[in-house]
Design a protein around this motif. Structure first.
Motif, PDB file in Angstrom:
ATOM      1  N   UNK A   1       2.788   8.676  -6.585  1.00 45.38           N
ATOM      2  CA  UNK A   1       3.192  10.225  -6.255  1.00 45.38           C
ATOM      3  C   UNK A   1       4.310  10.283  -7.234  1.00 45.38           C
TER       4      UNK A   1
ATOM      5  N   UNK B   1       1.265   3.911  -3.210  1.00 43.84           N
ATOM      6  CA  UNK B   1       1.050   5.412  -2.894  1.00 43.84           C
ATOM      7  C   UNK B   1       2.330   6.185  -3.417  1.00 43.84           C
TER       8      UNK B   1
ATOM      9  N   UNK C   1      -5.053   3.543  -4.427  1.00 47.38           N
ATOM     10  CA  UNK C   1      -5.542   4.732  -4.324  1.00 47.38           C
ATOM     11  C   UNK C   1      -5.699   5.245  -5.981  1.00 47.38           C
ATOM     12  N   UNK C   2      -6.600   6.366  -6.031  1.00 42.72           N
ATOM     13  CA  UNK C   2      -6.834   6.727  -7.451  1.00 42.72           C
ATOM     14  C   UNK C   2      -5.464   7.120  -8.127  1.00 42.72           C
TER      15      UNK C   2
ATOM     16  N   UNK D   1       0.921  -1.201  -0.011  1.00 46.20           N
ATOM     17  CA  UNK D   1       0.045   0.074   0.104  1.00 46.20           C
ATOM     18  C   UNK D   1       0.767   1.239   0.053  1.00 46.20           C
ATOM     19  N   UNK D   2       1.900   1.178   0.903  1.00 47.60           N
ATOM     20  CA  UNK D   2       2.728   2.467   0.945  1.00 47.60           C
ATOM     21  C   UNK D   2       3.552   2.489  -0.305  1.00 47.60           C
TER      22      UNK D   2
ATOM     23  N   UNK E   1      -4.410   8.539 -11.339  1.00 50.11           N
ATOM     24  CA  UNK E   1      -4.018   9.736 -12.053  1.00 50.11           C
ATOM     25  C   UNK E   1      -4.426  11.100 -11.381  1.00 50.11           C
ATOM     26  N   UNK E   2      -3.268  11.901 -11.685  1.00 51.15           N
ATOM     27  CA  UNK E   2      -3.645  13.344 -11.393  1.00 51.15           C
ATOM     28  C   UNK E   2      -4.499  13.873 -12.002  1.00 51.15           C
TER      29      UNK E   2
ATOM     30  N   UNK F   1       3.511  15.634 -14.202  1.00 51.81           N
ATOM     31  CA  UNK F   1       3.633  17.068 -13.897  1.00 51.81           C
ATOM     32  C   UNK F   1       4.815  17.778 -14.551  1.00 51.81           C
TER      33      UNK F   1
ATOM     34  N   UNK G   1       4.339  13.050 -10.199  1.00 54.09           N
ATOM     35  CA  UNK G   1       5.207  14.192 -10.458  1.00 54.09           C
ATOM     36  C   UNK G   1       5.996  13.905 -11.904  1.00 54.09           C
TER      37      UNK G   1
ATOM     38  N   UNK H   1      -7.855  12.939 -12.121  1.00 53.91           N
ATOM     39  CA  UNK H   1      -9.211  12.928 -11.790  1.00 53.91           C
ATOM     40  C   UNK H   1      -9.880  14.029 -11.123  1.00 53.91           C
ATOM     41  N   UNK H   2      -9.031  15.096 -10.757  1.00 56.64           N
ATOM     42  CA  UNK H   2      -9.793  16.319 -10.307  1.00 56.64           C
ATOM     43  C   UNK H   2      -9.930  17.387 -11.255  1.00 56.64           C
TER      44      UNK H   2
ATOM     45  N   UNK I   1     -13.703   9.353  -4.188  1.00 57.86           N
ATOM     46  CA  UNK I   1     -12.483   8.587  -4.840  1.00 57.86           C
ATOM     47  C   UNK I   1     -12.039   7.840  -3.834  1.00 57.86           C
TER      48      UNK I   1
END
Lengths: 306, 517
Positions: free
Chosen positions: B9, B5, B222-223, B1-2, B225-226, B16, B13, B228-229, B213
Motif C-alpha cells: 500500500x 500488504x 497480494x498483487x 502477510x500483514x 502493482x496498482x 500514485x 501510494x 493491475x486494473x 487476482x
C-alpha cells in the motif's frame, strides 16, 4: 449485546444474496449462484485465520449462522466477478448509489454536478462485503471505512481496493458496528445495505448505527419488505421451488416493513426523510428507483440533534 | 502477510504521488508541444520529462485512451470535455494524423473537399451541445430542406420536405475536414486535460480481471502493482501508457478491435463508390438520390454552386470512370441524374396517388411536390476518389477496459450518409454512460457499466445497417416485379404521411422507426 451485534456484521454476504434471490426469480437470465465454486472457499478461510484483523476480533457466530456464513464465504472470492454469482448486485449497485448520491448531496449541500461530491465526508459501510459499495463511495470522494465480520470478505475487499490508488485509501476492518461504537468512532454518514434483515435484534442494531452517526448526520438502510410479494419471491420461489438458496436462508418473519423500520429508527433517534423502492425490469435487466416499496426498499434518515 | 500488504500500500501510494506529479508536468509539456509543432513526437522526452520518467520508472496513466483522433474520436473527447462530470478526466488521444497537432485552417476559396458527411439534425444538436457547431458555421456548410429519391425504372419517386416533420432542415452537408477541425477547435478552447500521441498503437495488454487476482495463487503475496486494473498500450514510437479504458475509434480496420479479439460479421458488396466535387451554374438546395441498376448516385448540396457526388457502381466501371477525361465524366454524371438508364418517373402509374387516397386527411406538404430534374453539372471541381464498399459489424462493442465506437464497431454502405452519424451517436451515448457511471462512483473500465452503452447503441446501429443493406439489396436486382414493388414502396413513402414522417424522422436521427418498436 456484543455477541448479538457481532453477528450482524457477518451477514453482508448473506444479505446481498437476498437481492440475488429477487433477481433470480424475476429474470431467468441471471446466472445461478449454485455454480459458485463452493469447494475452494476454505483455503482462503485458513489463509485468513493466520492474520489478525486490525481491530482484532473475529468472533465465531452462533451455529446456525456459522453454517450460512460458510456458504456465503464460499462465494466471497467471486465478489468482483461481474458475471459471477454477485452479478445481480453489480447490476443493482448503481441504482442504490444513485439514491445515496442524491440524498446525501441534498442533505450535506454538496454539488451534484461534481465528480467527487462526497469530498470531506466520513462514511462507514457496515457489512461492506467485498467492497462493492465502499469503492464507488471512495471514488465519489468520501473517506470510507468498510466493516464486515467475515474476515475473508475484508481480505478480498482490501486486495481489490489496492488495485486503484483512489480506492486504496479505504479503511477496511474486520469488525462490527458495535465495536466501532465502543471505540467511539463517528461518521457523517452510516450506510448498512441489505444487513438489517439478518440481525437478531434490529432495534439494537439501529441504535448502534445511530451511535456511529454524528448529530445531523445521515443513515441509509436498505432491506426487504415483509410483504406477500417478498414472501413469494424471496422465500417460496428462491428457496423452495428453484433451490437457488438453501431453505431457511431468509426468515420471512424477520423482515421489516417500512413502517417498522421507520419506527425503530425513530426510537434510535433517527428520522426517516426519504424512502424509495427498487424494481427490477426483466426485459432491460436493469433496476430502477420507484415508489413501489413492496419488495426491496431503501431509507434515508438523519440523526436528530440533541 | 500483514507487512507485505502494508508495504504494497505504501508503494502504491508512492507510485500514485509520482503519477500525479507526472501528470501535471506532462500535461504542461504536451500542450506546449501540441501548439508548437505539428507532427513532432509529443511523447519524446524533454529533459524535465525524462527526469521524472527515470526517477519513478513509471509510465503515464490516463483515465481514457482514445485510439483514433478522427471525427468520432474527437467527438467523444469534446463530449467528455463538455460535461461537468467528465471534464476532469485525463485523456490520451493516439493518432498519427499531423492535423491533430495544428490549429485547423481552411481557405474559403478552395473548392470543397470531396470527403463530406451528411449530418443529421440529431448530429447537429449534438455538435451544438458540445459547443462545436459554432465552428462549423464559420466554414463552408450547406443545409438542405428538400430531398428527392427516385429510380431508373421511371416507376416511382418520393420527395421529402423538412416541413413534413416541422423541422427547418433535413440535414447539412459538411466537409469531413471542417467537422474534424471544428471538434479540434472546440476542444482547444477548453481546459480539458488531453495529451496527443502522434503515433500508432502497436500492442495492447488487458490485464486479467481482478476477481482472479491473488486468489488462485498459493503464495500469500497480494498483487503488487496498482496497474493491475489498467490496460497497457504500447505505441509504435516506443511510448507506453496505462489507461482505465481504451476506446477504439480507429475506423473500419480497427487495430483495437483486432487486438481485443472482437469478432466481426459482414461482407463486401463488390461495389465501389466514386466521390468527387462538382460545380453547377446555380446553387443546389436539395439532396438528390437516384437508384441506378449498378447502385445509387447521390448529389448533395455543398453551397457556393458546388455539389458532392457519391456514385456507387461495380469496380470495373469505377476504374473506367476514374480514368476517363473530365468532360466525359461530367456527361456521364448528367446522364445518370437525368434520362440515363430510364425515363423520368411520372405519377400516372399509380394514378397520381389515388390508390393511396385513404390517408389524404393527413397528407404531407411534399406530397404535392412534382418530380424535378437535378441541376446540371458543368464542371468537375476535385479529383475522383474511389472507395470499396463493405458492411461490417462487431459482434461485441465492449469488454473489460475496451469499447468500440464509430466505424470500428460498424461500417456501412454510405447510402444515406448515415455512417458518421451512427458514429457520433456512439460517441454521445458512450460519454453519457461514462458520466452516469462517474456519478455513481463506477470504475470507468468496468464492463457492467460499458454494457449499458452497448445495449443502447447496438440495436440502433443494427437496425440502421439492416435498412441500408436492404436498400442496397433491393436495388441491386433489375427484375420486373421487384421494380414495381420498389416503385410502390417509393410511392407509398411519398404519399402515406405517417410512413413518410417516420422515415424522415428516422433518417434525421430523431427517433426509432415506430414500425419496429
Amino acid at each position: 449485546m456484543a455477541s448479538k451485534l457481532v453477528r450482524h456484521r457477518h451477514l453482508r454476504a448473506l444479505s446481498s444474496s437476498s437481492i440475488s434471490i429477487n433477481n433470480h426469480i424475476r429474470s431467468p437470465h441471471f446466472s445461478n449462484p449454485n455454480r459458485a465454486p463452493l469447494s475452494f472457499s476454505y483455503r482462503l478461510f485458513s489463509n485468513a485465520s493466520s492474520s489478525s484483523s486490525s481491530s482484532g476480533g473475529f468472533q465465531r457466530p452462533s451455529s446456525l449462522k456459522d453454517l450460512e456464513l460458510a456458504k456465503f464465504a464460499a462465494i466471497a472470492e467471486t465478489w468482483w466477478d461481474s458475471e459471477g454469482p454477485f452479478k445481480p448486485l453489480h447490476v443493482m449497485n448503481p441504482t442504490r448509489l444513485a439514491f445515496i448520491r442524491s440524498t446525501l448531496c441534498r442533505h450535506f449541500s454538496k454539488d451534484p454536478n461534481s465528480a467527487k461530491p462526497f469530498e470531506g465526508l466520513k462514511i462507514v459501510d457496515v457489512g461492506c462485503g467485498g467492497g462493492i459499495l465502499s469503492e464507488p463511495l471512495a471514488r465519489m470522494g468520501a473517506t470510507v471505512t468498510g466493516v464486515d465480520a467475515v474476515e475473508k470478505n475484508i481480505k478480498i475487499a482490501r486486495i481489490h481496493a489496492d488495485l486503484d490508488p483512489v480506492t486504496s485509501t479505504i479503511e477496511y476492518c474486520c469488525t462490527t458496528a458495535e465495536k466501532l461504537v465502543e471505540e467511539d468512532r463517528k461518521f457523517d454518514a452510516v450506510i448498512a445495505l441489505e444487513v438489517i434483515e439478518h440481525v437478531a435484534n434490529p432495534a439494537e442494531f439501529c441504535k448502534s448505527l445511530a451511535a456511529l452517526t454524528v448529530p445531523d448526520g445521515a443513515t441509509v438502510i436498505s432491506t426487504i419488505n415483509r410483504s406477500m410479494r417478498s414472501y413469494a419471491t424471496a422465500i417460496v420461489a428462491a428457496e423452495y421451488l428453484l433451490h437457488w438458496l438453501p431453505k431457511g436462508t431468509h426468515e420471512w418473519s424477520s423482515f421489516l416493513t417500512p413502517e417498522e423500520l421507520v419506527l425503530i429508527l425513530q426510537r434510535a433517534n433517527i428520522t426517516v426523510r426519504e424512502m424509495a423502492g427498487f424494481v427490477y425490469n426483466p426485459l432491460t435487466g436493469r433496476w430502477s428507483l420507484s415508489d413501489d416499496i413492496s419488495v426491496n426498499f431503501i431509507a434515508f434518515g438523519t440523526k436528530n440533534c440533541q | 502477510m500483514h507487512l507485505t500488504m502494508f508495504c504494497t500500500r505504501v508503494i502504491a501510494r508512492i507510485l500514485y504521488v509520482n503519477v500525479s506529479r507526472l501528470k501535471v508536468r506532462h500535461k504542461h509539456f504536451c500542450t506546449d508541444a501540441a501548439t508548437r509543432v505539428s507532427g513532432s513526437n509529443c511523447g519524446q522526452p524533454s529533459p524535465e520529462h525524462k527526469e521524472t520518467h527515470d526517477i519513478s520508472n513509471n509510465i503515464q496513466h490516463y483515465d481514457i485512451a482514445i485510439v483514433g483522433g478522427g471525427m468520432v474520436g474527437m467527438a467523444l473527447a469534446c463530449s467528455l470535455a463538455s460535461m461537468p462530470l467528465t471534464k476532469h478526466l485525463n485523456v490520451a488521444i493516439i493518432d498519427s494524423n499531423p492535423a491533430l497537432g495544428s490549429r485547423p485552417y481552411f481557405n474559403k476559396d478552395d473548392p470543397p473537399d470531396p470527403r463530406v458527411s451528411t449530418v443529421t439534425p440529431a448530429t447537429i444538436s449534438f455538435f451544438k451541445d458540445v459547443g462545436a457547431w459554432q465552428y462549423v458555421e464559420q466554414h463552408r456548410h450547406a443545409y438542405f430542406d428538400k430531398m428527392q429519391v427516385w429510380d431508373y425504372t421511371g416507376l416511382g419517386y418520393t420527395r421529402y420536405n423538412a416541413q413534413d416533420i416541422n423541422k427547418e432542415v433535413l440535414g447539412c452537408v459538411v466537409e469531413n475536414k471542417v467537422l474534424h477541425g471544428s471538434l479540434l477547435s472546440c476542444i482547444e478552447n477548453t481546459d480539458f486535460q488531453k495529451t496527443i500521441y502522434p503515433s500508432r498503437l502497436s500492442s495492447m495488454t488487458l490485464h486479467p480481471s481482478p476477481s482472479s487476482l491473488g486468489m488462485d495463487s498459493t503464495s500469500s503475496r497480494p498483487p503488487l502493482s496498482s496497474q493491475r486494473h489498467l490496460a497497457k498500450l504500447e505505441l509504435s514510437d516506443g511510448n507506453s501508457l496505462y489507461t482505465k479504458l481504451v476506446v477504439g475509434a480507429d475506423g473500419g480496420k480497427s487495430c483495437v478491435r483486432e487486438l481485443a479479439g472482437f469478432k466481426t460479421t459482414g461482407w463486401n458488396y463488390s461495389q465501389n463508390a466514386i466521390i468527387c466535387t462538382v460545380e453547377h451554374t446555380i446553387e443546389n438546395g436539395c439532396a438528390w438520390q437516384r437508384f441506378l441498376p449498378a447502385g445509387p448516385i447521390a448529389l448533395l448540396p455543398m453551397g457556393d454552386n458546388f455539389s458532392n457526388i457519391v456514385w456507387t457502381m461495380n469496380p470495373k466501371e469505377s476504374t473506367n470512370r476514374k480514368l476517363m477525361n473530365e468532360d466525359e465524366f461530367v456527361k456521364d454524371v448528367n446522364n445518370a441524374l437525368d434520362y440515363g438508364y430510364g425515363p423520368h418517373p411520372t405519377s400516372s402509374l399509380f394514378g397520381s396517388g389515388e390508390m393511396f387516397s385513404w390517408p389524404r386527411a393527413g397528407v404531407t406538404l411534399s406530397a404535392n411536390d412534382c418530380f424535378e430534374v437535378p441541376p446540371k453539372v458543368v464542371k468537375l471541381a476535385s479529383e475522383r476518389l474511389v472507395f470499396p464498399l463493405s458492411l461490417r459489424h462487431a459482434s461485441d462493442y465492449v469488454s473489460k477496459h475496451v469499447v468500440l465506437i464509430g466505424d470500428a464497431a460498424h461500417t456501412v454502405h454510405p447510402l444515406a450518409g448515415q455512417g458518421v452519424n451512427m458514429g457520433f451517436g456512439d460517441a454521445f451515448a458512450l460519454s453519457r454512460v461514462i458520466a452516469e457511471g462517474i456519478a455513481v462512483g463506477s470504475d470507468i473500465g468496468e464492463v457492467t457499466m460499458l454494457k449499458k452503452y452497448e445495449a443502447e447503441r447496438k440495436p440502433a446501429n443494427i437496425m440502421m445497417m439492416a435498412i441500408l443493406d436492404g436498400f442496397q439489396k433491393a436495388y441491386s436486382v433489375d427484375f420486373g416485379p421487384l421494380n414495381i414493388l420498389r416503385a410502390a414502396a417509393l410511392h407509398g413513402a411519398h404519399f402515406i404521411s405517417p410512413i413518410k414522417r417516420s422515415i424522415i424522422s428516422y433518417a434525421s436521427g430523431e427517433q426509432k422507426l415506430p414500425l419496429f418498436t
